[in-house]
Design a protein around this motif. Structure first.
Motif, PDB file in Angstrom:
ATOM      1  N   VAL A 366       0.855  -1.189   0.000  1.00  0.00           N
ATOM      2  CA  VAL A 366       0.000   0.000   0.000  1.00  0.00           C
ATOM      3  C   VAL A 366       0.887   1.233   0.000  1.00  0.00           C
ATOM      4  N   GLU A 367       0.247   2.352  -0.196  1.00  0.00           N
ATOM      5  CA  GLU A 367       0.955   3.620  -0.177  1.00  0.00           C
ATOM      6  C   GLU A 367       0.264   4.545   0.807  1.00  0.00           C
ATOM      7  N   LYS A 368       1.042   5.135   1.742  1.00  0.00           N
ATOM      8  CA  LYS A 368       0.499   6.074   2.716  1.00  0.00           C
ATOM      9  C   LYS A 368       0.896   7.482   2.321  1.00  0.00           C
ATOM     10  N   LEU A 369      -0.056   8.381   2.416  1.00  0.00           N
ATOM     11  CA  LEU A 369       0.192   9.772   2.075  1.00  0.00           C
ATOM     12  C   LEU A 369      -0.500  10.633   3.122  1.00  0.00           C
ATOM     13  N   SER A 370       0.293  11.537   3.750  1.00  0.00           N
ATOM     14  CA  SER A 370      -0.258  12.441   4.764  1.00  0.00           C
ATOM     15  C   SER A 370      -0.757  13.702   4.091  1.00  0.00           C
ATOM     16  N   ILE A 371      -1.997  14.032   4.308  1.00  0.00           N
ATOM     17  CA  ILE A 371      -2.616  15.254   3.814  1.00  0.00           C
ATOM     18  C   ILE A 371      -3.209  15.957   5.017  1.00  0.00           C
ATOM     19  N   GLY A 372      -2.576  17.039   5.387  1.00  0.00           N
ATOM     20  CA  GLY A 372      -2.999  17.727   6.602  1.00  0.00           C
ATOM     21  C   GLY A 372      -2.753  16.830   7.801  1.00  0.00           C
ATOM     22  N   ARG A 373      -3.773  16.667   8.588  1.00  0.00           N
ATOM     23  CA  ARG A 373      -3.652  15.794   9.757  1.00  0.00           C
ATOM     24  C   ARG A 373      -4.132  14.378   9.490  1.00  0.00           C
ATOM     25  N   GLU A 374      -4.538  14.090   8.299  1.00  0.00           N
ATOM     26  CA  GLU A 374      -5.090  12.783   7.960  1.00  0.00           C
ATOM     27  C   GLU A 374      -4.159  12.034   7.029  1.00  0.00           C
ATOM     28  N   ASN A 375      -4.057  10.722   7.227  1.00  0.00           N
ATOM     29  CA  ASN A 375      -3.276   9.855   6.345  1.00  0.00           C
ATOM     30  C   ASN A 375      -4.236   9.183   5.368  1.00  0.00           C
ATOM     31  N   ILE A 376      -3.862   9.221   4.095  1.00  0.00           N
ATOM     32  CA  ILE A 376      -4.628   8.543   3.063  1.00  0.00           C
ATOM     33  C   ILE A 376      -3.861   7.288   2.671  1.00  0.00           C
ATOM     34  N   VAL A 377      -4.568   6.140   2.731  1.00  0.00           N
ATOM     35  CA  VAL A 377      -3.950   4.860   2.410  1.00  0.00           C
ATOM     36  C   VAL A 377      -4.578   4.376   1.111  1.00  0.00           C
ATOM     37  N   SER A 378      -3.722   3.952   0.167  1.00  0.00           N
ATOM     38  CA  SER A 378      -4.257   3.538  -1.132  1.00  0.00           C
ATOM     39  C   SER A 378      -3.477   2.354  -1.665  1.00  0.00           C
ATOM     40  N   LEU A 379      -4.163   1.618  -2.539  1.00  0.00           N
ATOM     41  CA  LEU A 379      -3.505   0.532  -3.251  1.00  0.00           C
ATOM     42  C   LEU A 379      -2.708   1.116  -4.409  1.00  0.00           C
ATOM     43  N   ASP A 380      -1.860   0.297  -4.980  1.00  0.00           N
ATOM     44  CA  ASP A 380      -1.043   0.739  -6.097  1.00  0.00           C
ATOM     45  C   ASP A 380      -1.938   1.194  -7.243  1.00  0.00           C
ATOM     46  N   GLY A 381      -1.690   2.392  -7.748  1.00  0.00           N
ATOM     47  CA  GLY A 381      -2.445   2.934  -8.852  1.00  0.00           C
ATOM     48  C   GLY A 381      -3.683   3.700  -8.433  1.00  0.00           C
ATOM     49  N   HIS A 382      -3.955   3.765  -7.120  1.00  0.00           N
ATOM     50  CA  HIS A 382      -5.141   4.472  -6.638  1.00  0.00           C
ATOM     51  C   HIS A 382      -4.772   5.648  -5.739  1.00  0.00           C
ATOM     52  N   GLY A 383      -3.470   6.040  -5.731  1.00  0.00           N
ATOM     53  CA  GLY A 383      -3.051   7.132  -4.870  1.00  0.00           C
ATOM     54  C   GLY A 383      -3.519   8.481  -5.382  1.00  0.00           C
ATOM     55  N   PRO A 384      -3.550   9.460  -4.574  1.00  0.00           N
ATOM     56  CA  PRO A 384      -4.039  10.803  -4.939  1.00  0.00           C
ATOM     57  C   PRO A 384      -2.952  11.712  -5.480  1.00  0.00           C
ATOM     58  N   GLU A 385      -1.779  11.142  -5.950  1.00  0.00           N
ATOM     59  CA  GLU A 385      -0.691  12.008  -6.416  1.00  0.00           C
ATOM     60  C   GLU A 385      -1.150  12.897  -7.549  1.00  0.00           C
ATOM     61  N   ALA A 386      -2.049  12.394  -8.392  1.00  0.00           N
ATOM     62  CA  ALA A 386      -2.470  13.179  -9.548  1.00  0.00           C
ATOM     63  C   ALA A 386      -3.207  14.423  -9.133  1.00  0.00           C
ATOM     64  N   ALA A 387      -3.690  14.401  -7.896  1.00  0.00           N
ATOM     65  CA  ALA A 387      -4.449  15.561  -7.426  1.00  0.00           C
ATOM     66  C   ALA A 387      -3.549  16.659  -6.907  1.00  0.00           C
ATOM     67  N   ARG A 388      -2.198  16.401  -6.703  1.00  0.00           N
ATOM     68  CA  ARG A 388      -1.303  17.432  -6.153  1.00  0.00           C
ATOM     69  C   ARG A 388      -0.804  18.358  -7.263  1.00  0.00           C
ATOM     70  N   SER A 389      -0.491  19.551  -6.909  1.00  0.00           N
ATOM     71  CA  SER A 389       0.114  20.513  -7.848  1.00  0.00           C
ATOM     72  C   SER A 389       1.532  20.064  -8.145  1.00  0.00           C
ATOM     73  N   PRO A 390       2.006  20.214  -9.386  1.00  0.00           N
ATOM     74  CA  PRO A 390       3.376  19.770  -9.714  1.00  0.00           C
ATOM     75  C   PRO A 390       4.423  20.547  -8.949  1.00  0.00           C
ATOM     76  N   HIS A 391       4.066  21.693  -8.332  1.00  0.00           N
ATOM     77  CA  HIS A 391       5.041  22.482  -7.576  1.00  0.00           C
ATOM     78  C   HIS A 391       5.052  22.106  -6.110  1.00  0.00           C
ATOM     79  N   GLU A 392       4.133  21.178  -5.701  1.00  0.00           N
ATOM     80  CA  GLU A 392       4.081  20.813  -4.282  1.00  0.00           C
ATOM     81  C   GLU A 392       5.212  19.877  -3.957  1.00  0.00           C
ATOM     82  N   GLU A 393       5.687  20.009  -2.718  1.00  0.00           N
ATOM     83  CA  GLU A 393       6.679  19.068  -2.228  1.00  0.00           C
ATOM     84  C   GLU A 393       5.988  17.754  -1.892  1.00  0.00           C
ATOM     85  N   PRO A 394       6.634  16.651  -2.166  1.00  0.00           N
ATOM     86  CA  PRO A 394       6.037  15.377  -1.772  1.00  0.00           C
ATOM     87  C   PRO A 394       5.809  15.343  -0.265  1.00  0.00           C
ATOM     88  N   PRO A 395       4.686  14.882   0.166  1.00  0.00           N
ATOM     89  CA  PRO A 395       4.409  14.861   1.610  1.00  0.00           C
ATOM     90  C   PRO A 395       5.293  13.870   2.345  1.00  0.00           C
TER      91      PRO A 395
END
Length: 402
Positions: A366-395
């Motif tokens: 799985v892949e864990k991604l912290s957004i604000g105070r919440e962690n988003i857990v996703s399977l491969d290919g279902h992560g929310p990376e596409a929703a981030r701005s290309p100028h954002e730092e990886p969380p």
């Protein structure tokens, strides 16, 4: 005229009337008449119920008859005659001579007939007849009054009601001489006394709730409340259980029936409870794929629904590992969930979920991604990376101690 002459005249009058076959009776002359007739003596059957209003008398025993009458103004001399009659025969005398009486005006007289016996060929229902005649002249007699008393003449060895008990035995026991089934239980008095030893004056001799006659029809003892001795009264078996009151096996098969019914209830209840639980588990599992607003928390960063909506997959077979369960939850929710929701659905502690997700993240499951105070857990290919701005730092990944 002397008293002796009057008596002779009276006797001759009666003999003439009886000898010519002319019935003594008809319309009585007003005035003198019978006041009362009593029948007594050893020949009268007492201490028993005759039931038909008749006086029962023994054929071979004497009776005493007393007749009281009043005078008639136009007569001074009287003659009282005693006889009997049946519907199909003319009156017959019981005494050879009538009883002559001389009365003054306004007085009463009584004639006593003692030791009167019935002819040996006479029995059954009769009428005892008392006639009062007024005498005038030497041969003239006028009927003044006539009184009849119903009597039934019986013999001791006879059976007047045909119930199988002799008249003598019924009289000795105070039974009803004119009723073959005194208690109306369907069983005649003779068989009750002579054969079954039951009480002819009690329709249910043994008090078991079944009438004596019915017990005989069934084939059980009317003098015993529990014919088969199985602890159940005949009335209970006949009226309530509908079982055989003459079989000792009734309690045995009743006990077996109770066990069978009880076992059926227990087994059926167990199966129903299992079915109900399975139904409840299925309902809970089905509710996990609900699309209600509270359950659909696996939204994209920009608030949009994942493409294609939640993905429904078949539930993996039991037993599942912790990792398998997490993956199944993620697939049920479109491949992406909040870590807090995983804690809620699995009912695990936050620390356990955090350690497990960190391990699965290291393994690449799985892949864990912290957004604000919440962690988003996703399977491969279902992560929310596409929703981030290309100028954002990886969380930064959340500390494993969360």
């Amino acid at each position: 005229m002397s008293d002796r002459a009057l008596a002779v005249a009276g006797v001759l009058c009666v003999l003439v009337l009886v000898g010519t076959g002319v019935p003594v009776g008809g319309q009585a002359t007003p005035g003198g008449g019978v006041i009362d007739v009593t029948v007594a003596g050893g020949g009268v059957v007492t201490d028993t119920d005759t039931g038909n209003g008749s006086t029962y008398v023994w054929q071979d025993e004497p009776i005493d008859v007393s007749a009281t009458f009043r005078d008639a103004r136009e007569f001074t001399n009287y003659c009282v005659w005693l006889g009997y009659e049946r519907e199909d025969a003319s009156p017959q005398e019981l005494v050879e001579k009538c009883d002559p009486k001389a009365l003054s005006e306004g007085t009463n007289g009584t004639s006593e007939f003692t030791n009167v016996t019935w002819p040996s060929n006479v029995s059954g229902e009769q009428d005892l007849v008392v006639e009062v005649q007024g005498l005038s002249g030497e041969f003239n007699a006028t009927l003044l009054d006539r009184e009849t008393v119903p009597v039934t003449v019986i013999t001791r060895s006879g059976d007047i009601d045909g119930d199988g008990l002799s008249n003598a035995r019924e009289a000795e026991n105070g039974y009803n001489l004119s009723n073959a089934d005194m208690d109306g239980d369907g069983l005649n008095d003779g068989p009750e006394v002579n054969r079954y030893e039951s009480n002819p004056q009690n329709p249910d001799t043994d008090g078991d709730g079944v009438r004596d006659g019915e017990e005989i029809e069934i084939g059980i003892d009317p003098s015993t409340a529990d014919t088969d001795g199985d602890g159940l009264s005949d009335g209970t078996e006949v009226n309530l259980l509908r079982t055989d009151p003459d079989s000792r096996w009734t309690p045995v098969w009743l006990a077996g029936l109770v066990v069978l019914v009880g076992g059926t209830i227990v087994v059926g209840g167990t199966r129903f409870r299992g079915w109900w639980r399975e139904r409840g588990d299925g309902a809970v599992a089905g509710s996990g794929g609900s699309s209600s607003q509270d359950e659909v928390e696996d939204v994209a960063v920009d608030g949009s629904e994942p493409a294609g909506g939640p993905e429904r997959v078949d539930e993996p077979p039991e037993p599942l590992t912790d990792e398998d369960r997490v993956e199944a939850l993620l697939r049920e929710h479109g491949g992406r969930m909040k870590q807090s929701r995983i804690v809620e659905d699995t009912d695990w502690s936050k620390a356990k979920v955090s350690r497990l997700l960190s391990s699965m993240n290291d393994e690449g499951t799985v892949e864990k991604l912290s957004i604000g105070r919440e962690n988003i857990v996703s399977l491969d290919g279902h992560g929310p990376e596409a929703a981030r701005s290309p100028h954002e730092e990886p969380p930064q990944e959340e500390n494993a101690s969360d």
